[in-house]
Design a protein around this motif. Sequence first.
Motif, mmCIF file in Angstrom:
data_model
loop_
_atom_site.group_PDB
_atom_site.id
_atom_site.type_symbol
_atom_site.label_atom_id
_atom_site.label_comp_id
_atom_site.label_asym_id
_atom_site.label_seq_id
_atom_site.Cartn_x
_atom_site.Cartn_y
_atom_site.Cartn_z
ATOM 1 N N HIS A 278 0.851 -1.188 0.000
ATOM 2 C CA HIS A 278 0.000 0.000 0.000
ATOM 3 C C HIS A 278 0.890 1.243 0.000
ATOM 4 C CE1 HIS A 278 -3.193 2.804 1.127
ATOM 5 N NE2 HIS A 278 -4.041 1.864 0.783
ATOM 6 N N ARG A 280 0.556 3.985 1.421
ATOM 7 C CA ARG A 280 0.633 4.658 2.719
ATOM 8 C C ARG A 280 1.597 3.973 3.676
ATOM 9 N NH1 ARG A 280 -5.227 4.909 2.599
ATOM 10 N NH2 ARG A 280 -5.250 3.280 4.191
ATOM 11 N N GLU A 281 2.058 2.788 3.317
ATOM 12 C CA GLU A 281 2.950 2.047 4.207
ATOM 13 C C GLU A 281 4.306 2.740 4.265
ATOM 14 O OE1 GLU A 281 3.626 -0.628 7.012
ATOM 15 O OE2 GLU A 281 1.835 -0.866 5.772
ATOM 16 N N THR A 504 -2.061 3.451 8.406
ATOM 17 C CA THR A 504 -1.130 3.082 7.332
ATOM 18 C C THR A 504 -1.078 1.582 7.102
ATOM 19 O OG1 THR A 504 0.711 3.016 8.911
ATOM 20 C CG2 THR A 504 0.294 5.104 7.787
ATOM 21 N N ASP A 506 -2.099 -2.029 5.759
ATOM 22 C CA ASP A 506 -2.744 -2.509 4.539
ATOM 23 C C ASP A 506 -3.995 -3.294 4.919
ATOM 24 O OD1 ASP A 506 -3.428 -3.380 2.044
ATOM 25 O OD2 ASP A 506 -1.415 -4.043 1.497
ATOM 26 N N LYS A 508 -5.797 -5.175 3.030
ATOM 27 C CA LYS A 508 -5.884 -6.464 2.352
ATOM 28 C C LYS A 508 -4.831 -7.458 2.836
ATOM 29 C CE LYS A 508 -9.224 -5.558 -0.587
ATOM 30 N NZ LYS A 508 -10.492 -6.336 -0.634
#
Length: 635
Positions: A278, A280-281, A504, A506, A508
């Motif tokens: 992701h 945002r990670e 932050t 993920d 999924k």
Amino acid sequence: MFGGNIWGAIAPASEALLDKERAPPPKPTPLEFPCYVPPRSDDPLDSHHLESLCKDLASVRRPWDVKDSQLAQFNIQLEQDVSLADMVPDERFKSRPLLYDSDLTSMLKELDVENEDAYREVIRLPPLPGRQKPRLAYSRAFFTSLEDMCRYWDDSKDDYYEVEVDGQEGSNTEFSPTPSTTKETEKRNAEKKETKALSGETKQTTEGTNSDGEQAEHNTSLNADRVEIPHRSKTKQVYRGLRIGSGQQMSPGTRVAAVRNLLKMAIHKFNCRDHDFHPREKFRIRNINLPSTFLHFCVAKMPAESRLARARFVEGPLMGVHSRMEVRFRPRDGSNDSPNDFVGEKYDLFREVSGLLMLAKQRAREGQTPSKEPHQDHWWALRHRWGGGPTRWGQLACEVFEDDDPSWSPEERQLQLDKRTQEEEERKRTDVLATATDLNNLKPEDLLSLETSSGNVRPKKKKKGDDDSKDKAEYKDGRRLMFTAPIRRKWYQEWTKVRPNSSTWDEKLIYRRIGVPDPEQGWDDVYMLSAANHHVCLVKLSVHENYLQWLETGNTKHQALKSGRQDHILYMTRSRWFNLLDVDQRKELLTGIWCVLSWLNRDEVPKVELEKMENLKQEQEQQESDNGGDHPMET
């Protein structure tokens, strides 16, 4: 991305470039690999050490600002050129046969195909005379990416030479000068200067003499001294080979695709797939988000529950992949290039270690859920609005009285007032009929006016959820408010809601420490494939949970158990670099990846597969004992 005269050399994918004579591409890019070994500070895991680390990281402004003192704060113990077998702690998974060994044999057989034969197969060209058409089932996507990579890196068939061109063709054709053509040009210019000097002397002698005999005699002597210059044909440099550019001009996505397709050959058999991180990670140390810390993708396991698998959920991560976009890591001798052209070995190691620690922190989230409550650092989510004062009516754009609506013109305002008066009269008549208990007490003109008004106006269609008994208009202090659509009113009111930053994590990814060596010891082994140029190496990082907790809070959970390793040190091992264009090296790399996947999935595969692997090992040992010697299985 491309430069020079490369655009004229690009051919379609279905066309072989080896036998084509074309404009030469740039010279091959020299191979460079990072080999920096950082120092260690051996400071304990306490708050003072973390404050010093954060202070050093905050001082980094550019990639080449990373220094030895900053990397020493991480306490990295790096070992290089480690064999792939030593990356796996279990003796059962260090050599073949491994889990699903028959499939590995089929894949290694495909990787054993020569590059040129595989390239002709993927671009749909007939095989060379005397060669058989290779069968590419597992490795077709890999060879497709490798064929794209070889057009920038494979210089084994490079052939630079010169050809003669006509005068007209030479004037219209640009070619790069060679040392031989440069010397010829300088010699030709010197001869022209000598001829001009002789002609100047002739002119002065002619002006000084007045007799025709002396002039004729002088011209005869000059003609005897002149030397005829032979006509030299023009040449240009051409090229034959596989490349259309240098390695520095290759797209970074080509390198990522080659590693991804090589991994896909192995991970699908272990019920795993590639998963993109992701955006945002981020890798966070206390309250500092480290920039430029990223992994291109990771290997994660498919969940056993079909509902989660259909929703594209994955478990893990098991392994990360990091591909470098740079091809230079050290300044070259005598080069005037600016430091912006390369990031340096120190920053490259810093970026690699940060990616491994980010993987370790994700695996350590097993059993945890992100908190929706604001953290104490989220000061903007703890106070009511920015200034701390209460929200008052009238501060939003939708909080306006209808009479004060600035969008109305005077004519429209009068029409709205008339409409409102008419609606009010209709409402009063309806209330009179509803509250009347005896229709005989009503006056005839009231009934007549009610029938007339109801007959002229067409009744509105009743919508779903519409309640005629309620007035949709909103009132405040006896005054009617301006009508605002519910969706638009929601937009206006969003800014008043003070909330912390979005998580932050993920959504999924189901975080699990799959393949952890011993959960009670607190150590975790994190693996990553690191790519540079057209080479790939395997990196392993052993980190203790106290180290990860120290990066978050500055303190440790508990005292580490006594063992041969210390919890404040990052034990990092790196294998040698494997060339993807070399047949034997890419086969060895795939075998090493298969060993790591077998070790990590030892508790995830059916027990029947483990028993099958043990039986194959026993048969191999029995066969070796019968032959009277140790002959390891070929890879």
